[in-house]
Design a protein around this motif. Sequence first.
Motif, PDB file in Angstrom:
ATOM      1  N   GLN A 150       0.836  -1.212   0.000  1.00  0.00           N
ATOM      2  CA  GLN A 150       0.000   0.000   0.000  1.00  0.00           C
ATOM      3  C   GLN A 150       0.868   1.259   0.000  1.00  0.00           C
ATOM      4  O   GLN A 150       0.561   2.235  -0.690  1.00  0.00           O
ATOM      5  CB  GLN A 150      -0.933   0.000   1.211  1.00  0.00           C
ATOM      6  N   ASP A 151       1.955   1.211   0.779  1.00  0.00           N
ATOM      7  CA  ASP A 151       2.878   2.355   0.798  1.00  0.00           C
ATOM      8  C   ASP A 151       3.522   2.566  -0.570  1.00  0.00           C
ATOM      9  O   ASP A 151       3.683   3.712  -1.020  1.00  0.00           O
ATOM     10  CB  ASP A 151       3.960   2.154   1.864  1.00  0.00           C
ATOM     11  N   ALA A 152       3.898   1.468  -1.241  1.00  0.00           N
ATOM     12  CA  ALA A 152       4.506   1.571  -2.567  1.00  0.00           C
ATOM     13  C   ALA A 152       3.503   2.165  -3.562  1.00  0.00           C
ATOM     14  O   ALA A 152       3.865   3.010  -4.398  1.00  0.00           O
ATOM     15  CB  ALA A 152       4.985   0.198  -3.037  1.00  0.00           C
ATOM     16  N   ILE A 153       2.248   1.742  -3.461  1.00  0.00           N
ATOM     17  CA  ILE A 153       1.208   2.276  -4.349  1.00  0.00           C
ATOM     18  C   ILE A 153       0.997   3.760  -4.081  1.00  0.00           C
ATOM     19  O   ILE A 153       0.851   4.557  -5.012  1.00  0.00           O
ATOM     20  CB  ILE A 153      -0.104   1.476  -4.186  1.00  0.00           C
ATOM     21  N   LYS A 154       1.001   4.119  -2.822  1.00  0.00           N
ATOM     22  CA  LYS A 154       0.851   5.535  -2.463  1.00  0.00           C
ATOM     23  C   LYS A 154       2.010   6.352  -3.023  1.00  0.00           C
ATOM     24  O   LYS A 154       1.812   7.465  -3.533  1.00  0.00           O
ATOM     25  CB  LYS A 154       0.776   5.674  -0.936  1.00  0.00           C
ATOM     26  N   GLY A 155       3.215   5.790  -2.960  1.00  0.00           N
ATOM     27  CA  GLY A 155       4.382   6.469  -3.541  1.00  0.00           C
ATOM     28  C   GLY A 155       4.241   6.634  -5.045  1.00  0.00           C
ATOM     29  O   GLY A 155       4.578   7.687  -5.605  1.00  0.00           O
ATOM     30  N   MET A 156       3.751   5.590  -5.714  1.00  0.00           N
ATOM     31  CA  MET A 156       3.517   5.677  -7.162  1.00  0.00           C
ATOM     32  C   MET A 156       2.499   6.772  -7.477  1.00  0.00           C
ATOM     33  O   MET A 156       2.676   7.543  -8.426  1.00  0.00           O
ATOM     34  CB  MET A 156       2.996   4.333  -7.701  1.00  0.00           C
ATOM     35  N   TYR A 157       1.454   6.831  -6.670  1.00  0.00           N
ATOM     36  CA  TYR A 157       0.395   7.824  -6.891  1.00  0.00           C
ATOM     37  C   TYR A 157       0.940   9.242  -6.687  1.00  0.00           C
ATOM     38  O   TYR A 157       0.675  10.139  -7.498  1.00  0.00           O
ATOM     39  CB  TYR A 157      -0.786   7.559  -5.960  1.00  0.00           C
ATOM     40  N   ASN A 158       1.711   9.426  -5.617  1.00  0.00           N
ATOM     41  CA  ASN A 158       2.283  10.755  -5.348  1.00  0.00           C
ATOM     42  C   ASN A 158       3.227  11.187  -6.474  1.00  0.00           C
ATOM     43  O   ASN A 158       3.220  12.350  -6.897  1.00  0.00           O
ATOM     44  CB  ASN A 158       3.009  10.770  -4.008  1.00  0.00           C
ATOM     45  N   LYS A 159       4.039  10.240  -6.945  1.00  0.00           N
ATOM     46  CA  LYS A 159       4.950  10.538  -8.051  1.00  0.00           C
ATOM     47  C   LYS A 159       4.145  10.890  -9.307  1.00  0.00           C
ATOM     48  O   LYS A 159       4.488  11.833 -10.024  1.00  0.00           O
ATOM     49  CB  LYS A 159       5.866   9.341  -8.312  1.00  0.00           C
ATOM     50  N   GLN A 198       1.129  12.145  -9.422  1.00  0.00           N
ATOM     51  CA  GLN A 198       0.518  13.465  -9.226  1.00  0.00           C
ATOM     52  C   GLN A 198       1.535  14.583  -9.485  1.00  0.00           C
ATOM     53  O   GLN A 198       1.203  15.600 -10.087  1.00  0.00           O
ATOM     54  CB  GLN A 198      -0.030  13.594  -7.797  1.00  0.00           C
ATOM     55  N   ALA A 199       2.764  14.364  -9.020  1.00  0.00           N
ATOM     56  CA  ALA A 199       3.778  15.406  -9.160  1.00  0.00           C
ATOM     57  C   ALA A 199       4.255  15.554 -10.605  1.00  0.00           C
ATOM     58  O   ALA A 199       4.570  16.665 -11.049  1.00  0.00           O
ATOM     59  CB  ALA A 199       4.968  15.102  -8.260  1.00  0.00           C
ATOM     60  N   GLU A 200       4.285  14.452 -11.348  1.00  0.00           N
ATOM     61  CA  GLU A 200       4.876  14.478 -12.683  1.00  0.00           C
ATOM     62  C   GLU A 200       3.857  14.485 -13.818  1.00  0.00           C
ATOM     63  O   GLU A 200       4.240  14.593 -14.986  1.00  0.00           O
ATOM     64  CB  GLU A 200       5.802  13.264 -12.854  1.00  0.00           C
ATOM     65  N   GLN A 201       2.584  14.393 -13.525  1.00  0.00           N
ATOM     66  CA  GLN A 201       1.596  14.245 -14.598  1.00  0.00           C
ATOM     67  C   GLN A 201       1.534  15.447 -15.538  1.00  0.00           C
ATOM     68  O   GLN A 201       1.206  15.302 -16.714  1.00  0.00           O
ATOM     69  CB  GLN A 201       0.222  13.909 -14.036  1.00  0.00           C
ATOM     70  N   GLN A 225       1.795   8.597 -21.629  1.00  0.00           N
ATOM     71  CA  GLN A 225       2.563   8.345 -20.401  1.00  0.00           C
ATOM     72  C   GLN A 225       1.665   8.450 -19.166  1.00  0.00           C
ATOM     73  O   GLN A 225       1.777   7.651 -18.249  1.00  0.00           O
ATOM     74  CB  GLN A 225       3.716   9.352 -20.280  1.00  0.00           C
ATOM     75  N   ARG A 226       0.784   9.457 -19.183  1.00  0.00           N
ATOM     76  CA  ARG A 226      -0.122   9.636 -18.045  1.00  0.00           C
ATOM     77  C   ARG A 226      -1.051   8.431 -17.911  1.00  0.00           C
ATOM     78  O   ARG A 226      -1.239   7.895 -16.821  1.00  0.00           O
ATOM     79  CB  ARG A 226      -0.921  10.935 -18.217  1.00  0.00           C
ATOM     80  N   LEU A 227      -1.631   7.982 -19.036  1.00  0.00           N
ATOM     81  CA  LEU A 227      -2.516   6.807 -19.008  1.00  0.00           C
ATOM     82  C   LEU A 227      -1.768   5.548 -18.574  1.00  0.00           C
ATOM     83  O   LEU A 227      -2.290   4.729 -17.814  1.00  0.00           O
ATOM     84  CB  LEU A 227      -3.167   6.604 -20.376  1.00  0.00           C
ATOM     85  N   ALA A 228      -0.522   5.404 -19.052  1.00  0.00           N
ATOM     86  CA  ALA A 228       0.277   4.234 -18.673  1.00  0.00           C
ATOM     87  C   ALA A 228       0.592   4.263 -17.179  1.00  0.00           C
ATOM     88  O   ALA A 228       0.542   3.229 -16.497  1.00  0.00           O
ATOM     89  CB  ALA A 228       1.563   4.192 -19.494  1.00  0.00           C
ATOM     90  N   SER A 229       0.897   5.432 -16.663  1.00  0.00           N
ATOM     91  CA  SER A 229       1.190   5.575 -15.232  1.00  0.00           C
ATOM     92  C   SER A 229      -0.048   5.267 -14.387  1.00  0.00           C
ATOM     93  O   SER A 229       0.029   4.555 -13.383  1.00  0.00           O
ATOM     94  CB  SER A 229       1.686   6.993 -14.949  1.00  0.00           C
ATOM     95  N   GLU A 230      -1.203   5.802 -14.815  1.00  0.00           N
ATOM     96  CA  GLU A 230      -2.454   5.529 -14.098  1.00  0.00           C
ATOM     97  C   GLU A 230      -2.796   4.040 -14.139  1.00  0.00           C
ATOM     98  O   GLU A 230      -3.220   3.459 -13.142  1.00  0.00           O
ATOM     99  CB  GLU A 230      -3.598   6.356 -14.697  1.00  0.00           C
ATOM    100  N   GLN A 231      -2.588   3.421 -15.304  1.00  0.00           N
ATOM    101  CA  GLN A 231      -2.880   1.993 -15.435  1.00  0.00           C
ATOM    102  C   GLN A 231      -1.941   1.164 -14.556  1.00  0.00           C
ATOM    103  O   GLN A 231      -2.367   0.168 -13.960  1.00  0.00           O
ATOM    104  CB  GLN A 231      -2.776   1.544 -16.898  1.00  0.00           C
TER     105      GLN A 231
END
Length: 172
Positions: free
Chosen positions: A63-72, A74-77, A84-90
Motif C-alpha cells: 500500500q505504501d509503494a502504491i501511495k508512492g507511485m500515486y504521489n509521483k 501526481q507530481a509528474e503528470q 505516459q499519463r494513461l500508462a502511469s495511471e494503469q
Amino acid sequence: MRLRNYLMIAVLAFAGFGTTLSAQKIASIDMERILSSITEYQEAQEQLDQLAATWQQEISQEQDAIKGMYNKHQAEQVLMSDDQRLASEQAIIDRETKMREMQKERFGPDGALFQRRNELVKPIQDAIYEAVEAYANQNNYDFIFDRAGSAGIIFSTDAYDKTDEILRSLKN
C-alpha cells in the motif's frame, strides 16, 4: 357430554406433553477456558497471529509503494504526455488490483489464513466436541451450552457448568 370429552382429551394431552419435557438435562461449559488450557491450541493461535501479522505487513508495504507511485504520478503528470499519463495511471490501478487480490487470497473467506486455521485449529476443536458429545451421552445430557460463546444464554447456574469435567476427560 361433548364438553366433558374435550376436557378429558385436553387433560390427557397436557399430561403427556408435560412428562416428556420435564426429563431433559442441560449443562453448560466454558469453551474459551477449555481452549485456553490446551497448549496445542495456544501454539496454533500464535502461529496464525504471526502469519497474519507478516502478511499484513507485506500488504501495508505494498500500500505504501502504491501511495508512492500515486504521489509521483501526481507530481509528474503535468510533464507527461497523454500516453505516459494513461500508462502511469494503469500501472497504479494494476498494482492496486494485484494488492487487493493478495489480500483476498490471504485473508478472504476461503483464503490461506482460513485454510491454515482449519489445518491447525479444527482438529483440536473436533476433539473437544467429541469429548463433549461423549460426556453428554455418558451422563444423559440433552443439551450442553457454551457459556463463553454468543449462544444466547443470559443466565447459567454454576451447578450446570461441566467445564472441569470436560477438561479432565481431554487429559485422559
